[in-house]
Design a protein around this motif. Structure first.
Motif, PDB file in Angstrom:
ATOM      1  N   PHE A   1      11.328 -50.387  51.024  1.00 25.51           N
ATOM      2  CA  PHE A   1      10.745 -49.097  51.424  1.00 25.51           C
ATOM      3  C   PHE A   1      10.285 -48.331  50.195  1.00 25.51           C
ATOM      4  N   PHE A   2      11.102 -48.315  49.162  1.00 26.74           N
ATOM      5  CA  PHE A   2      10.729 -47.600  47.952  1.00 26.74           C
ATOM      6  C   PHE A   2       9.486 -48.213  47.312  1.00 26.74           C
ATOM      7  N   GLU A   3       9.485 -49.532  47.170  1.00 23.34           N
ATOM      8  CA  GLU A   3       8.401 -50.207  46.455  1.00 23.34           C
ATOM      9  C   GLU A   3       7.084 -50.181  47.230  1.00 23.34           C
ATOM     10  N   HIS A   4       7.145 -50.274  48.555  1.00 26.98           N
ATOM     11  CA  HIS A   4       5.924 -50.381  49.350  1.00 26.98           C
ATOM     12  C   HIS A   4       5.451 -49.060  49.941  1.00 26.98           C
ATOM     13  N   VAL A   5       6.364 -48.106  50.109  1.00 27.47           N
ATOM     14  CA  VAL A   5       6.001 -46.842  50.752  1.00 27.47           C
ATOM     15  C   VAL A   5       6.089 -45.675  49.767  1.00 27.47           C
ATOM     16  N   VAL A   6       7.297 -45.388  49.272  1.00 30.83           N
ATOM     17  CA  VAL A   6       7.486 -44.233  48.394  1.00 30.83           C
ATOM     18  C   VAL A   6       6.631 -44.347  47.134  1.00 30.83           C
ATOM     19  N   ALA A   7       6.646 -45.517  46.506  1.00 29.81           N
ATOM     20  CA  ALA A   7       5.916 -45.698  45.240  1.00 29.81           C
ATOM     21  C   ALA A   7       4.412 -45.615  45.407  1.00 29.81           C
ATOM     22  N   ASN A   8       3.919 -45.698  46.647  1.00 33.64           N
ATOM     23  CA  ASN A   8       2.480 -45.625  46.894  1.00 33.64           C
ATOM     24  C   ASN A   8       2.071 -44.356  47.634  1.00 33.64           C
ATOM     25  N   ASP A   9       2.997 -43.414  47.748  1.00 32.43           N
ATOM     26  CA  ASP A   9       2.717 -42.160  48.435  1.00 32.43           C
ATOM     27  C   ASP A   9       2.246 -41.123  47.408  1.00 32.43           C
ATOM     28  N   ALA A  10       1.117 -40.503  47.679  1.00 36.10           N
ATOM     29  CA  ALA A  10       0.528 -39.552  46.731  1.00 36.10           C
ATOM     30  C   ALA A  10       1.454 -38.376  46.435  1.00 36.10           C
ATOM     31  N   HIS A  11       2.366 -38.044  47.356  1.00 38.13           N
ATOM     32  CA  HIS A  11       3.291 -36.932  47.123  1.00 38.13           C
ATOM     33  C   HIS A  11       4.206 -37.191  45.926  1.00 38.13           C
ATOM     34  N   TYR A  12       4.445 -38.463  45.630  1.00 39.42           N
ATOM     35  CA  TYR A  12       5.407 -38.811  44.588  1.00 39.42           C
ATOM     36  C   TYR A  12       4.759 -39.508  43.395  1.00 39.42           C
ATOM     37  N   GLU A  13       3.423 -39.454  43.343  1.00 46.35           N
ATOM     38  CA  GLU A  13       2.679 -40.227  42.340  1.00 46.35           C
ATOM     39  C   GLU A  13       3.075 -39.880  40.906  1.00 46.35           C
ATOM     40  N   ARG A  14       3.117 -38.594  40.580  1.00 46.36           N
ATOM     41  CA  ARG A  14       3.431 -38.206  39.205  1.00 46.36           C
ATOM     42  C   ARG A  14       4.859 -38.588  38.831  1.00 46.36           C
ATOM     43  N   GLU A  15       5.762 -38.387  39.755  1.00 42.00           N
ATOM     44  CA  GLU A  15       7.170 -38.724  39.514  1.00 42.00           C
ATOM     45  C   GLU A  15       7.326 -40.227  39.250  1.00 42.00           C
ATOM     46  N   ILE A  16       6.627 -41.034  40.044  1.00 45.61           N
ATOM     47  CA  ILE A  16       6.680 -42.491  39.898  1.00 45.61           C
ATOM     48  C   ILE A  16       6.065 -42.912  38.569  1.00 45.61           C
ATOM     49  N   GLU A  17       4.924 -42.333  38.226  1.00 46.86           N
ATOM     50  CA  GLU A  17       4.243 -42.703  36.974  1.00 46.86           C
ATOM     51  C   GLU A  17       5.071 -42.332  35.757  1.00 46.86           C
ATOM     52  N   ARG A  18       5.656 -41.137  35.757  1.00 45.04           N
ATOM     53  CA  ARG A  18       6.484 -40.725  34.610  1.00 45.04           C
ATOM     54  C   ARG A  18       7.725 -41.594  34.491  1.00 45.04           C
ATOM     55  N   THR A  19       8.342 -41.942  35.628  1.00 44.62           N
ATOM     56  CA  THR A  19       9.511 -42.817  35.596  1.00 44.62           C
ATOM     57  C   THR A  19       9.147 -44.184  35.043  1.00 44.62           C
ATOM     58  N   ALA A  20       8.005 -44.739  35.450  1.00 49.73           N
ATOM     59  CA  ALA A  20       7.563 -46.043  34.946  1.00 49.73           C
ATOM     60  C   ALA A  20       7.345 -45.991  33.438  1.00 49.73           C
ATOM     61  N   PHE A  21       6.780 -44.893  32.950  1.00 51.94           N
ATOM     62  CA  PHE A  21       6.551 -44.740  31.513  1.00 51.94           C
ATOM     63  C   PHE A  21       7.880 -44.710  30.764  1.00 51.94           C
ATOM     64  N   ILE A  22       8.845 -43.930  31.283  1.00 53.02           N
ATOM     65  CA  ILE A  22      10.164 -43.830  30.636  1.00 53.02           C
ATOM     66  C   ILE A  22      10.870 -45.185  30.629  1.00 53.02           C
TER      67      ILE A  22
END
Length: 338
Positions: A175-196
């Motif tokens: 669910f996280f990988e296919h839904v949350v990680a691709n939801d525009a509401h969480y885009e910045r949070e996901i991108e910053r976490t990936a960078f860290i």
């Protein structure tokens, strides 16, 4: 939404006793959040309402895919103030909880709304799992089947206890990988976490520690889904006037409590690893009779439908008679099993 019984089946009891259980559970399924979770309930924000609806919709879809007839009502998901779940359960549960009898769940308010969605999905899958109860001699009733998990009639064992949590944890990661990680509401949070996470992996590889320790640290960082409040750390890592050791020290200090509590890590790692070991054992012994993802799906169908038979046939067809019960014990809390 049309109400459904709290239990798909009740074992034992007279007609009068069954009617009493039905009346009791019907009453509890109408209790308010405040009545169930007391002073810890808070009004959800707009963002939290979106997360709840997103998670419940996908939980219902996932459970239905595996044969569940149960439907989770998003209005039965309540938000709690921070550390509410731990306070209500005397520390036994960390961020969320569900109550099968009242068909409700409660989730702590978190620094990351993406993690709220993740916690709601997990608890909603529990609510959408097959449920049955058993009546005791004193007219009390308790859980008999909770998904694939089964309590012994004399409460001497809990078969498949780890399997039910592992199944839900695996589906939660999807669910996280296919839904949350691709939801525009969480885009910045996901991108910053990936960078860290990428920065930490690179730091670990350059740190001069052993290959074994490097692997352990990278596996641990891969288990992190979201770094909450990650704007500050993301900004720090982009600055060139601080050395890497200082930056790593800030990360460790900033998230120390989260790392120590395990709240940053994807849930139920031990249970997931145990189920994975069982899946590998059966698949290898099967020599091509079944693929690993197909076997996982059979476990998931048993969890959501309550029907053990297809899974038992598959396992005993490969490992032999009696092997299904042994695996039920190995994945449970049973004398002689764990």
């Amino acid at each position: 939404m049309e109400r459904q019984p709290s239990f798909d089946k009740i074992i034992g009891g007279t007609v009068e006793q069954l009617a009493k259980v039905a009346s009791d559970t019907e009453s509890k399924s109408q209790m308010s959040g405040e009545a169930l979770y007391h002073k810890f309930v808070v009004e959800p924000t707009i963002e939290e309402r979106y997360a709840i609806q997103l998670a419940v919709d996908h939980a219902n879809y996932t459970a239905n895919h595996y044969g569940s007839s149960r439907i989770v009502n998003p209005e039965r998901i309540f938000m709690l103030r921070n550390k509410g779940a731990a306070s209500l359960t005397e520390g036994k549960l960390r961020v969320a909880m569900c109550n099968i009898t009242s068909q409700s769940a409660a989730v702590d308010r978190a620094q990351s709304v993406a993690l709220v969605a993740q916690a709601v999905f997990h608890e909603a899958l529990h609510l959408a799992s097959y449920q049955s109860a058993q009546l005791f001699d004193d007219n009390a009733y308790g859980s008999y089947r909770n998904g694939i998990g089964m309590v012994g009639r004399n409460e001497e064992a809990y078969y498949f206890a780890d399997a039910q949590e592992a199944i839900i944890a695996v589906l939660s990661r999807r669910f996280f990988e296919h839904v949350v990680a691709n939801d525009a509401h969480y885009e910045r949070e996901i991108e910053r976490t990936a960078f860290i996470k990428d920065w930490i992996r690179d730091y670990v590889r350059r740190s001069g520690i052993s290959e074994q320790q490097i692997l352990k640290n990278i596996i641990n960082i891969d288990e992190v889904l979201i770094f909450p409040n990650n704007e500050l750390i993301h900004s720090l890592l982009k600055k060139e006037n601080f050395d890497d050791d200082y930056k790593m020290g800030v990360i460790e200090g900033y998230y120390k409590t989260d790392f120590d509590s395990g709240s940053l890590m994807h849930e139920r790692r031990k249970e997931r690893e145990l189920l994975d070991t069982i899946l590998d054992r059966v698949v290898i012994a099967g020599k091509g009779k079944i693929k690993k993802n197909e076997l996982f799906d059979e476990f998931a169908r048993a969890h959501f439908t309550g029907n053990y038979l297809p899974l038992a046939r598959t396992i005993e067809g490969i490992l032999g008679k009696g092997s299904f019960r042994e695996i039920a014990k190995e994945l449970g809390s049973v004398e002689g099993g764990k």
